[in-house]
Design a protein around this motif. Structure first.
Motif, short mmCIF file in Angstrom:
data_model
loop_
_atom_site.label_atom_id
_atom_site.label_comp_id
_atom_site.label_asym_id
_atom_site.label_seq_id
_atom_site.Cartn_x
_atom_site.Cartn_y
_atom_site.Cartn_z
N ASP A 11 -21.23 14.83 28.09
CA ASP A 11 -22.00 15.01 26.83
C ASP A 11 -23.18 14.06 26.89
OD1 ASP A 11 -21.00 16.02 23.67
OD2 ASP A 11 -22.92 14.99 24.03
N GLU A 14 -23.66 9.45 23.92
CA GLU A 14 -22.63 8.46 24.26
C GLU A 14 -21.60 8.35 23.16
OE1 GLU A 14 -24.10 4.71 25.51
OE2 GLU A 14 -25.33 5.57 27.12
N MET A 15 -22.05 8.51 21.94
CA MET A 15 -21.11 8.37 20.82
C MET A 15 -19.97 9.38 20.91
SD MET A 15 -23.08 10.00 17.54
CE MET A 15 -24.75 9.51 17.81
N VAL A 16 -20.33 10.55 21.40
CA VAL A 16 -19.31 11.59 21.57
C VAL A 16 -18.35 11.18 22.69
CG1 VAL A 16 -18.92 13.99 22.22
CG2 VAL A 16 -20.81 13.40 20.69
N LEU A 17 -18.93 10.67 23.78
CA LEU A 17 -18.10 10.27 24.93
C LEU A 17 -17.14 9.16 24.55
CD1 LEU A 17 -20.69 10.40 27.85
CD2 LEU A 17 -18.92 12.06 27.26
N VAL A 18 -17.68 8.18 23.78
CA VAL A 18 -16.83 7.06 23.36
C VAL A 18 -15.63 7.58 22.58
CG1 VAL A 18 -16.74 5.10 21.76
CG2 VAL A 18 -18.63 5.32 23.38
N ALA A 19 -15.92 8.43 21.62
CA ALA A 19 -14.86 8.95 20.75
C ALA A 19 -13.89 9.83 21.53
CB ALA A 19 -15.48 9.73 19.59
N LEU A 20 -14.47 10.68 22.34
CA LEU A 20 -13.67 11.66 23.09
C LEU A 20 -12.73 10.96 24.08
CD1 LEU A 20 -13.48 14.73 23.30
CD2 LEU A 20 -15.18 14.66 25.13
N ARG A 21 -13.30 9.99 24.80
CA ARG A 21 -12.49 9.28 25.80
C ARG A 21 -11.29 8.61 25.15
NH1 ARG A 21 -14.82 4.13 28.93
NH2 ARG A 21 -14.68 3.45 26.76
N GLN A 22 -11.61 7.90 24.06
CA GLN A 22 -10.53 7.18 23.38
C GLN A 22 -9.44 8.15 22.89
OE1 GLN A 22 -10.67 3.66 22.91
NE2 GLN A 22 -8.50 4.01 22.51
N GLN A 23 -9.96 9.24 22.36
CA GLN A 23 -9.03 10.24 21.82
C GLN A 23 -8.07 10.77 22.89
OE1 GLN A 23 -10.93 13.75 20.02
NE2 GLN A 23 -9.99 13.03 18.11
N GLU A 25 -7.48 9.37 25.83
CA GLU A 25 -6.63 8.30 26.38
C GLU A 25 -5.45 8.00 25.46
OE1 GLU A 25 -9.13 4.97 27.23
OE2 GLU A 25 -9.76 5.78 29.18
N VAL A 34 -9.62 9.29 32.30
CA VAL A 34 -10.72 10.08 31.71
C VAL A 34 -12.03 9.62 32.36
CG1 VAL A 34 -11.88 10.74 29.59
CG2 VAL A 34 -9.44 10.20 29.56
N VAL A 36 -16.10 10.01 32.30
CA VAL A 36 -17.14 10.50 31.38
C VAL A 36 -18.52 10.43 32.03
CG1 VAL A 36 -15.90 9.93 29.26
CG2 VAL A 36 -17.40 8.23 30.32
N ALA A 119 -9.16 17.27 16.37
CA ALA A 119 -8.56 16.47 17.44
C ALA A 119 -7.26 17.10 17.94
CB ALA A 119 -8.32 15.05 16.93
N ALA B 533 -18.37 13.02 16.59
CA ALA B 533 -18.10 11.65 17.03
C ALA B 533 -17.42 10.87 15.92
CB ALA B 533 -19.41 10.98 17.43
N SER B 536 -13.73 12.00 15.45
CA SER B 536 -12.85 11.54 16.52
C SER B 536 -12.65 10.05 16.45
CB SER B 536 -13.45 11.90 17.87
OG SER B 536 -13.54 13.29 17.97
N SER B 537 -13.77 9.32 16.23
CA SER B 537 -13.65 7.87 16.19
C SER B 537 -12.75 7.45 15.04
CB SER B 537 -15.03 7.24 16.03
OG SER B 537 -15.68 7.22 17.26
N ASN B 540 -9.33 7.94 16.15
CA ASN B 540 -9.00 6.92 17.15
C ASN B 540 -8.63 5.61 16.48
OD1 ASN B 540 -9.63 8.76 19.07
ND2 ASN B 540 -11.67 7.91 19.52
N PHE B 583 -22.48 4.05 31.10
CA PHE B 583 -21.44 5.02 31.47
C PHE B 583 -21.42 5.31 32.97
CE2 PHE B 583 -21.00 5.69 27.03
CZ PHE B 583 -19.69 6.07 26.86
N ASN B 649 -14.98 2.04 18.20
CA ASN B 649 -15.08 3.27 17.40
C ASN B 649 -15.75 3.02 16.05
OD1 ASN B 649 -13.86 5.73 18.74
ND2 ASN B 649 -12.37 4.14 19.22
N ASN B 652 -19.22 3.01 16.77
CA ASN B 652 -19.60 4.39 17.09
C ASN B 652 -19.84 5.21 15.83
OD1 ASN B 652 -20.17 6.14 19.23
ND2 ASN B 652 -18.23 7.23 18.88
#
Lengths: 139, 829
Positions: A11, A14-23, A25, A34, A36, A119, B533, B536-537, B540, B583, B649, B652
């Motif tokens: 994506d 980055e904000m999406v990646l941060v959220a997605l990865r955590q989710q 994981e 994961v 990214v 989610a 985002a 999801s955050s 999380n 990243f 998060n 984020n």
């Protein structure tokens, strides 16, 4: 072959990646790593690397559609050429119907999930894919 | 005759002044000549009078001399000459001596015998007589006076020239004008016995004559028969003929005209350019003998006495008298000038008054307005030509009548009431009356009536001036009808304009909305991304909190003392740091951490590495090793990872929210419509940024965007409308590049403008297309994609900002739009 499993997320945000990865994981971190990336090009390199090194087996590729440079459908099609058996989903705020159709036709797109995503639904899809992968490996 | 302009009046005064000055001047000149003449005449009389006086003086003098001679001759001179008695001789000598003592005018007395020898000689020393001794007596036989006397008859007397006495051949000084007188002495038988000689001093008598002339300011000159100068105005020439050295001996040498007059006229009163003068010849012989039948040397011995007054002196006197009149003349001149000026003024005023009256009368006759004058009883006493032309009535028909008969009956009675009321109160009325002509036709007349009063304020006349305004009334009616039509058309046009205006504003808005509509899918993506985002955050964080609180609490209680301390230290010191790894670096770092963990033979190396990197603890591996080697390592690192993820998060979510709100704000700005049409302060860069946010989804794919904004000040502008400008140009740029290429936006500033240059690397435009793009409804886009109003509206908006748009384009290499916006619009207000 490593017993590690990997999920690749692409994506440009980055904000999406941060959220997605955590989710991801949080849900299946014990079973998967994961990876990214913010662009399709880089993601293709990662995928190529994972396949070549055989350090981890790719379970799922998640891609945004609207990105600078390579768009999601194109990325998935090219990823499909590298690892045709891997499950692919598109996670995007908006996408051309034609692009989705093309991805389905040419990249065996499993599902299009629109942002903001649910989610549980995403994790469900990931878990399904994981199950399939495991069965494949076992089988 | 016409009223002369003021300039002429000045000229008239000037010539009158000139005439006055000339007149006074010539009067003075005439007066001078008159005076000159008068004075001359006075002097003529004087000359005559003094000449007579001179004659008397000389006659008296010569009578005296005559009697002296007679007296001495009567003495017994013969005895003296013939008898040699010493006693007698002595007596006679004594007698003579005494006589000489009393006679001052004689200088010398001598008696010569017939041989020419001096018998007696008495000289004078000063005034005192001296008897010369006998031994000193001389013989003068050869002298001219002795010889001349010898020739005389008994009663004759010899008279010499008047000249200066000489001693031993030199002129005696002081000069002694002298006449020698001699008388022959005869005895009874008329035999010549001797000569008696007197030397007569003329000085005194000359002085006397001069004094007489001088007492009347006359010049006196004396000349002898030959024209020698004896006395002259110029003293230095007196007796000059006696002086051997003198070159001037004759009058004719210095004053020829006078000598000519003398020699020609001999005597008389004359007047010429030299002045007035009296010439008088004197014959000493005549004087002496009182007779004119002289024998000898009558003519030879005569003198001329000229009494004169020079013209120069006379004219001086005349001038002096004239000069006395100059102050009076100046006074007279000034008085005359003032009088002339006043008179001229008066004359001109009079003339202009006459002219005015004449003009007024002419105006009365010739004006196109009808004029009617009536007396205090309102009986007509005068009408003009125009009156007759308008009404058809001649004066003869109207004289003495009341103007009532002109009425048509069409005028309302109230108007007449008002008319008389106004006349009574203000002395004037003006308005329209409907009157009837002689031929019966009724016409409207625009009328002004004035009341004329005499000095005492009594009503004398009514003066009515009027015009037939039939034509004007017709014209006015037509004009009013036309005007009404024009007003109606104007209202229609204004209504149409209003409609057009509102239509235009609607078009601008709908253009904008159309653009937005095309963008809406992209914009949806732009908003959905941060929403995803956030969602999801949030999940999380909630998961992390659920998981770790209990785990961390348990761990803190259960860990051995050393590990516990390290655990708390890491939580409190190292976890709060923000994530700053790119990243693209993540995988490499994870790998390195995994390798390190494998070296330490730690289980689940990869999973732990993941979590370590997530917790941002990759640089603290060595510090973590004791905990990693713990049998609860996975739990410990997991709590670290979760805690860190809460922080991550949370931040984020913040990022996503600000992103979303930025987009929403841009959308709001973009679609905003300023209802008041008032200008606001805004930065050009902000407007462009808004548009770029809205177009972000289109640009970010394959367009390289470069921006140089320069940080210029906000300017007063129609901010929302300018967004429409940027939208149009940026959209065109993106579309012309087919979403792929370079888009450059530069903001510049000069004295007057802020300048926005928007360049693309698109397909460009031909010259023909460039010429048409600002025309309304021109478009190159497929039907449905553009209204063709875009750049037309853009152009209007830019012009509203006192600006301009320039296009530079080349097919195949791209287009640059340059927009100039006046940055000082606020200053004009």
């Amino acid at each position: 072959m490593s017993d590690d499993l990997a999920i690749v997320c692409v994506d440009d945000e980055e904000m999406v990646l941060v959220a997605l990865r955590q989710q991801i994981e949080d849900a299946i971190g014990d079973e998967c790593i994961v990876e990214v990336s913010t662009s399709g090009e880089e993601a293709l390199e990662i995928i190529q690397e994972l396949v070549d090194e055989e350090s981890a087996s790719i379970v799922l590729i998640v891609s945004d559609w609207l990105m600078p440079g390579m768009r999601g459908d194109e990325f998935l099609i090219r990823a499909h050429q590298i690892c045709p058996k891997v499950e692919k989903i598109m996670l995007s705020g908006q996408a051309d119907d034609s692009a989705i159709k093309r991805a389905k036709d040419e990249a065996n797109l499993r599902e299009f999930i629109s942002k903001p995503w649910d989610a549980d639904h995403l994790i469900g899809v990931i878990k399904d894919a994981l199950k399939i992968k495991k069965n494949n490996i076992l089988g | 005759m016409q009223i002369k302009p003021n300039g002429n009046k000045k000229a008239v005064i000037f010539y009158e002044y000139l005439f006055l000055i000339l007149m006074i001047f010539s009067s003075l000149v005439l007066l001078y000549f008159y005076k000159y003449n008068n004075i001359s005449n006075e002097y003529k009389i004087l000359l005559d009078q003094i000449t007579k006086e001179h004659k008397v003086i000389l006659e008296n003098e010569f009578n005296d001399i005559r009697s002296d001679i007679d007296y001495l001759s009567s003495r017994d001179i013969l005895q003296l000459l013939q008898v040699n008695s010493e006693k007698l001789k002595k007596d006679i000598k004594k007698d003579f001596f005494n006589y000489m003592k009393t006679k001052e005018k004689y200088d010398q007395l001598r008696i010569l015998n017939l041989n020419g020898k001096e018998i007696i000689r008495i000289d004078k020393k000063g005034t005192f007589p001296v008897l010369i001794p006998e031994d000193k007596l001389q013989n003068k036989k050869e002298r001219y006076y002795f010889q001349d006397t010898l020739k005389l008859r008994p009663d004759d007397i010899y008279i010499s020239q008047l000249d200066l006495n000489k001693e031993h051949g030199n002129i005696e000084l002081p000069i002694k004008p002298m006449i020698r007188l001699a008388k022959p002495i005869f005895d009874k038988n008329l035999n010549f016995n001797g000569v008696i000689i007197f030397n007569y001093k003329a000085k005194k008598i000359i002085k006397k004559l001069q004094k007489s002339a001088a007492s009347y300011n006359l010049n006196m000159s004396m000349f002898n028969k030959q024209g020698n100068i004896l006395l002259y105005e110029d003293d230095s020439l007196n007796w000059s003929f006696m002086n051997k050295d003198s070159k001037v001996k004759f009058l004719k040498q210095i004053n020829k005209s006078l000598w000519d007059d003398i020699s020609q006229y001999e005597r008389g009163l004359f007047e010429n350019e030299r002045g007035v003068f009296y010439i008088k010849p004197y014959f000493p012989y005549h004087l002496l003998l009182n007779q004119s039948n002289n024998i000898l040397s009558d003519n030879d011995k005569k003198w001329y006495i000229v009494l004169s007054k020079n013209s120069k002196d006379i004219s001086e006197l005349a001038l002096k008298e004239v000069a006395e009149l100059i102050p009076f003349s100046i006074f007279f001149l000034l008085f005359g000038m003032i009088a002339i000026w006043k008179l001229t003024e008066f004359r001109y005023n009079l003339k202009s008054e006459e002219e005015k009256t004449r003009i007024a009368s002419m105006t009365f006759s010739n004006t196109a307005q009808g004029i009617m004058i009536s007396d205090e009883k309102n009986q007509i006493i005068q009408v003009n030509k125009a009156f007759t032309e308008i009404t058809g009535y001649h004066f003869d028909e109207l004289s003495g009548k009341n103007p009532k008969f002109l009425k048509s009956g069409k005028t309302k009675k109230e108007i007449f009431k008002l008319l008389w009321k106004e006349l009574k109160e203000h002395g004037v009325w003006e308005g329209v009356l409907w009157n009837r002509r002689k031929d019966g036709t009724v016409y409207p007349s625009l009328l002004k009536i004035n009341i004329f009063k005499d000095e005492k304020g009594n009503l004398k006349n009514y003066i009515a001036v009027f015009s037939d305004i039939t034509e004007q009334m017709n014209t006015q009616k037509k004009l009013e009808a036309k005007n009404l039509q024009i007003l109606e058309s104007k209202e229609k046009i204004e209504f149409a304009m209003d409609e057009l205006k509102s239509a235009q504003s609607q078009i601008i808005q709908s253009e904008k909305m159309a653009a937005l509509g095309q963008l809406i899918a992209g914009v949806a993506h732009e908003i959905n991304t941060p929403l995803g985002a956030i969602n999801s955050s949030a999940t999380n964080i909630s998961n992390a909190v659920d998981n770790i609180l209990l785990k961390a609490f348990t761990l803190v209680q259960e860990l051995p003392k050393d590990e516990k301390a390290l655990y708390i230290e890491i939580i409190s010191e190292d976890l709060s740091r923000t994530h700053n790894i790119e990243f693209s670096d993540l995988r490499r770092i994870k790998k390195e951490v995994t390798i390190r963990l494998n070296e330490e033979n730690i289980e689940h190396a990869r999973r732990l590495a993941d979590m370590i990197v997530t917790a941002n603890l990759e640089e603290k591996i060595e510090k973590l090793l004791p905990l990693l080697k713990s049998h609860r390592a996975k739990e410990i690192i997991e709590t670290f990872s979760k805690m860190s993820s809460i922080v991550l998060n949370t931040s984020n979510i913040g990022l996503a929210v600000s992103r979303a709100s930025r987009i929403v704000k841009a959308l709001k700005n973009f679609s905003h419509k300023n209802i008041d049409d008032e200008m606001v302060y805004g930065k050009i860069a902000d407007g462009i940024e808004t548009v770029l946010v809205v177009y972000h989804s289109q640009i970010k794919r394959e367009i390289i965007l470069t921006k140089e904004y320069g940080g210029f000040d906000a300017i007063l502008c129609h901010f929302d409308e300018l967004n429409q400008v940027w939208t149009n140009i940026i959209q065109n740029a993106i579309q012309s590049m087919n979403y792929k290429g370079s888009l450059s936006i530069v903001i510049l500033e000069d004295e007057q403008y802020q300048i926005v240059k928007i360049s693309d690397t698109g397909i460009g435009m031909s010259q023909e297309v460039q010429e048409k793009i600002f025309e309304p409804f021109y478009t190159t886009k497929p039907i449905g994609e553009g209204t063709g109003l875009g750049l037309d509206i853009v152009n209007k908006i830019v012009k509203k900002h006192n600006g301009k748009i320039e296009v530079e384009s080349k097919i195949g290499s791209g287009t640059t739009f340059t927009v100039y916006i006046d940055k000082n619009l606020g200053d004009d207000i």
